[in-house]
Scaffold this motif. Sequence first.
Motif, PDB file in Angstrom:
ATOM      1  N   ARG A 130       0.846  -1.192   0.000  1.00 47.42           N
ATOM      2  CA  ARG A 130       0.000   0.000   0.000  1.00 47.42           C
ATOM      3  C   ARG A 130       0.883   1.244   0.000  1.00 47.42           C
ATOM      4  O   ARG A 130       1.759   1.390   0.864  1.00 47.42           O
ATOM      5  N   VAL A 131       0.632   2.133  -0.975  1.00 48.84           N
ATOM      6  CA  VAL A 131       1.486   3.312  -1.141  1.00 48.84           C
ATOM      7  C   VAL A 131       0.631   4.559  -1.317  1.00 48.84           C
ATOM      8  O   VAL A 131      -0.529   4.488  -1.736  1.00 48.84           O
ATOM      9  N   THR A 132       1.228   5.714  -1.018  1.00 51.00           N
ATOM     10  CA  THR A 132       0.589   6.996  -1.269  1.00 51.00           C
ATOM     11  C   THR A 132       0.860   7.423  -2.710  1.00 51.00           C
ATOM     12  O   THR A 132       1.655   6.803  -3.425  1.00 51.00           O
ATOM     13  N   VAL A 133       0.213   8.497  -3.123  1.00 50.59           N
ATOM     14  CA  VAL A 133       0.443   9.007  -4.475  1.00 50.59           C
ATOM     15  C   VAL A 133       1.891   9.469  -4.623  1.00 50.59           C
ATOM     16  O   VAL A 133       2.540   9.212  -5.652  1.00 50.59           O
ATOM     17  N   ALA A 134       2.428  10.124  -3.609  1.00 48.09           N
ATOM     18  CA  ALA A 134       3.823  10.578  -3.672  1.00 48.09           C
ATOM     19  C   ALA A 134       4.781   9.403  -3.805  1.00 48.09           C
ATOM     20  O   ALA A 134       5.758   9.461  -4.569  1.00 48.09           O
ATOM     21  N   GLU A 183      -1.065  -0.948  -4.189  1.00 47.36           N
ATOM     22  CA  GLU A 183      -2.438  -0.484  -4.017  1.00 47.36           C
ATOM     23  C   GLU A 183      -2.382   0.900  -3.407  1.00 47.36           C
ATOM     24  O   GLU A 183      -1.746   1.110  -2.370  1.00 47.36           O
ATOM     25  N   LEU A 184      -3.019   1.851  -4.056  1.00 50.46           N
ATOM     26  CA  LEU A 184      -2.986   3.230  -3.598  1.00 50.46           C
ATOM     27  C   LEU A 184      -3.881   3.441  -2.383  1.00 50.46           C
ATOM     28  O   LEU A 184      -4.954   2.842  -2.275  1.00 50.46           O
ATOM     29  N   THR A 185      -3.425   4.303  -1.483  1.00 49.64           N
ATOM     30  CA  THR A 185      -4.225   4.698  -0.324  1.00 49.64           C
ATOM     31  C   THR A 185      -4.871   6.060  -0.537  1.00 49.64           C
ATOM     32  O   THR A 185      -5.626   6.519   0.315  1.00 49.64           O
ATOM     33  N   GLU A 186      -4.572   6.713  -1.687  1.00 44.17           N
ATOM     34  CA  GLU A 186      -5.137   8.014  -2.043  1.00 44.17           C
ATOM     35  C   GLU A 186      -5.522   7.978  -3.517  1.00 44.17           C
ATOM     36  O   GLU A 186      -5.035   7.137  -4.274  1.00 44.17           O
ATOM     37  N   ARG A 187      -6.408   8.897  -3.888  1.00 42.46           N
ATOM     38  CA  ARG A 187      -6.832   8.939  -5.286  1.00 42.46           C
ATOM     39  C   ARG A 187      -5.756   9.566  -6.158  1.00 42.46           C
ATOM     40  O   ARG A 187      -5.225  10.633  -5.837  1.00 42.46           O
ATOM     41  N   LEU A 188      -5.452   8.893  -7.245  1.00 37.10           N
ATOM     42  CA  LEU A 188      -4.529   9.444  -8.235  1.00 37.10           C
ATOM     43  C   LEU A 188      -5.366  10.169  -9.276  1.00 37.10           C
ATOM     44  O   LEU A 188      -6.072   9.552 -10.080  1.00 37.10           O
ATOM     45  N   SER A 189      -5.303  11.484  -9.282  1.00 40.29           N
ATOM     46  CA  SER A 189      -6.130  12.295 -10.176  1.00 40.29           C
ATOM     47  C   SER A 189      -5.679  12.115 -11.617  1.00 40.29           C
ATOM     48  O   SER A 189      -4.549  11.702 -11.904  1.00 40.29           O
ATOM     49  N   THR A 190      -6.566  12.468 -12.532  1.00 40.98           N
ATOM     50  CA  THR A 190      -6.263  12.321 -13.960  1.00 40.98           C
ATOM     51  C   THR A 190      -5.082  13.177 -14.397  1.00 40.98           C
ATOM     52  O   THR A 190      -4.223  12.698 -15.145  1.00 40.98           O
ATOM     53  N   PRO A 191      -4.968  14.445 -13.975  1.00 38.31           N
ATOM     54  CA  PRO A 191      -3.781  15.218 -14.371  1.00 38.31           C
ATOM     55  C   PRO A 191      -2.477  14.584 -13.897  1.00 38.31           C
ATOM     56  O   PRO A 191      -1.491  14.544 -14.648  1.00 38.31           O
ATOM     57  N   ARG A 192      -2.442  14.067 -12.694  1.00 39.37           N
ATOM     58  CA  ARG A 192      -1.213  13.443 -12.198  1.00 39.37           C
ATOM     59  C   ARG A 192      -0.972  12.105 -12.898  1.00 39.37           C
ATOM     60  O   ARG A 192       0.176  11.719 -13.140  1.00 39.37           O
ATOM     61  N   LEU A 193      -2.041  11.411 -13.217  1.00 38.44           N
ATOM     62  CA  LEU A 193      -1.892  10.174 -13.989  1.00 38.44           C
ATOM     63  C   LEU A 193      -1.297  10.473 -15.351  1.00 38.44           C
ATOM     64  O   LEU A 193      -0.367   9.781 -15.809  1.00 38.44           O
ATOM     65  N   ASP A 194      -1.824  11.501 -16.025  1.00 34.97           N
ATOM     66  CA  ASP A 194      -1.300  11.860 -17.355  1.00 34.97           C
ATOM     67  C   ASP A 194       0.174  12.241 -17.280  1.00 34.97           C
ATOM     68  O   ASP A 194       0.966  11.900 -18.172  1.00 34.97           O
ATOM     69  N   ALA A 195       0.559  12.945 -16.214  1.00 30.74           N
ATOM     70  CA  ALA A 195       1.958  13.347 -16.061  1.00 30.74           C
ATOM     71  C   ALA A 195       2.863  12.129 -15.890  1.00 30.74           C
ATOM     72  O   ALA A 195       3.977  12.081 -16.435  1.00 30.74           O
ATOM     73  N   THR A 210      -2.371   2.688 -15.135  1.00 30.42           N
ATOM     74  CA  THR A 210      -3.765   3.079 -15.316  1.00 30.42           C
ATOM     75  C   THR A 210      -4.681   2.272 -14.414  1.00 30.42           C
ATOM     76  O   THR A 210      -5.630   2.811 -13.823  1.00 30.42           O
ATOM     77  N   VAL A 211      -4.410   0.992 -14.294  1.00 30.84           N
ATOM     78  CA  VAL A 211      -5.199   0.135 -13.403  1.00 30.84           C
ATOM     79  C   VAL A 211      -5.095   0.634 -11.959  1.00 30.84           C
ATOM     80  O   VAL A 211      -6.107   0.742 -11.245  1.00 30.84           O
ATOM     81  N   ASP A 212      -3.881   0.946 -11.506  1.00 27.46           N
ATOM     82  CA  ASP A 212      -3.707   1.453 -10.146  1.00 27.46           C
ATOM     83  C   ASP A 212      -4.513   2.730  -9.923  1.00 27.46           C
ATOM     84  O   ASP A 212      -5.136   2.914  -8.868  1.00 27.46           O
ATOM     85  N   ALA A 213      -4.483   3.618 -10.912  1.00 23.40           N
ATOM     86  CA  ALA A 213      -5.238   4.866 -10.785  1.00 23.40           C
ATOM     87  C   ALA A 213      -6.743   4.612 -10.773  1.00 23.40           C
ATOM     88  O   ALA A 213      -7.481   5.209  -9.971  1.00 23.40           O
ATOM     89  N   ASP A 214      -7.215   3.719 -11.638  1.00 19.50           N
ATOM     90  CA  ASP A 214      -8.650   3.423 -11.703  1.00 19.50           C
ATOM     91  C   ASP A 214      -9.170   2.868 -10.378  1.00 19.50           C
ATOM     92  O   ASP A 214     -10.253   3.253  -9.912  1.00 19.50           O
ATOM     93  N   LEU A 215      -8.425   1.963  -9.773  1.00 17.42           N
ATOM     94  CA  LEU A 215      -8.875   1.336  -8.538  1.00 17.42           C
ATOM     95  C   LEU A 215      -8.935   2.316  -7.375  1.00 17.42           C
ATOM     96  O   LEU A 215      -9.548   2.024  -6.349  1.00 17.42           O
TER      97      LEU A 215
END
Length: 558
Positions: free
Chosen positions: A206-210, A230-242, A257-262
């Motif tokens: 389990r990891v944070t976005v940072a 597995e993310l513990t915070e939401r990965l927003s679309t702008p940060r995903l694109d970056a 992409t899967v990690d961000a979607d979940l």
Amino acid sequence: MDQHRSPRTVWKSGHNEPGPLGLWEGRPQPNPLSLRALGSIAIDQREVRGRKVVVWISPGWPVNGGDIGFDEATELSTRLREARITLDNIDVWPNLDQSLNYHDYLEAPRSQKDMQPAKMALQVIATHTGGLVLDSPADLDRDIERCVEEERSFYTLTFNPPHTYGMDEFHDLRVQVARPALTVRAPTGYYNEPVYFDNPRPGIERVTVAQLEELVHSQTDLLRKLANVELTERLSTPRLDALLAVIHGERERQALTVDADLSLALAPPADEIVNRPPPPVEEQRAIFQRTFDYLQNAIPKLPDFYALRNTVRFEEPPQRDNEIWKMPHQDQTLHFATGEHATVLYRNGNEVVEKKQKLGKRRVTPVARARDLETSGTFGPILAYVMVAIATSPGTLTWKRWERGKYGDLEVFSYRVASTNKIVPEITYCCLPEGDGTTLYRNKPDTYGEFALNPDTGAIMRIVINADLDEERDPDVPLIRSQAMVEYGSEELGGKTYICPQRSVVISRGRTERELHEWGMVFSLYSYFETMISDVTFGGYHKFGAESRILPGFEETK
């Protein structure tokens, strides 16, 4: 007999095979034939509701030999329990076999080492189901009447078995009553299996976005690491694109992409939350009014246009031939399964999808199943859901936070809508393991989620819808996760700016099905849980219609 049905044929002999009597007389191990009959009855009755009593009139079958294994013992016990069958044994013949005292074999086998042929004796199986074992020579009528009378009064006790990671884990059952003169008969135990539950994936970090951003920029063993976080915070679309911009491998991009979607329903990282106090209640009401006005005025005025829709579907790998139905899926990583390019037309407030182009090949499974992961109504109707939710369930609205968005600060509210509200969408799952395998599961659970508003215009910029599904509360449901998220952004159409869909994600987690072949029967049952994701992006917006303008005068030149 009450329904005057014809006798049910359990087996038939082939042209070159001896009949049932010949199998009894000519072979030293005739018990598999009777066990096959009992097992086939259990499978046949799995789909019939209610309790059943099987009265087996027989002295039993020989148990002095045979190669019946532990797996067959656990299967028969499980199928009789699923079919809610109580087995009564009536023996009206003199006991010719004095060597077997079935009471010595009532301890259920825990493993193959524990297995003995006598533990599959008729009287032992009957006792394990909570049934009667009657030995009354020449009084068959009275014994049948007693079986019927014993079954007239009963209680049904249910419970959820404990989670287990061990296959064929036997649990004893005991029912105790305070009245000493009362006799209670009940199943003596059951075999618990890991696949009955949604067991978490082993080895997940389990990891944070940072931390995820740091992992991606390190580029070290990226595919394996992304598949096991597995993310513990939401990965927003702008940060995903970056992050996608710095990854070159397609499989790594898909895993990210899967990690961000979940993570779509999680709270954002702290650096995306704006430290502002909640607006006063009067201001919140004014914002909701602007949202009502936006939905009632802006959405119906959307021009006719078309957009390009790209869909990517992620699924777990298919089950392997050597996988046992009782265990969780060996590989739960999500991979690209299929994709689609399509053109979505928006005309007179309606969405029409045309010009579909499939990408990749969908895997073929032994038992067909399909989960509808396509989000419809993203251009307007799904937003009306929020408006009705606000109007019909104002007491469930809660201000959550200010959030930094692509177009400025957003106000985020949470909501809950009861299943009794007619606007709650119905979720379906294909299919239940009964009949011909085409029966849909339908449910209208409570829904909850959040939506983010532009406080100045009232425009909804993101909406999350969760079905209130709980495995612990409803252990028999085939679907335990159903979520949808839609994000909106600015698009210029015909010289004007409109708020249009940019991205949507749908997540589903439910039980798979498995075909088993036992005792000459083929039947379906629930197997492990599986996650599916549909990730959709919209772009290429173009307004329908021609544009013209009057030009000033000109002079002809040669």
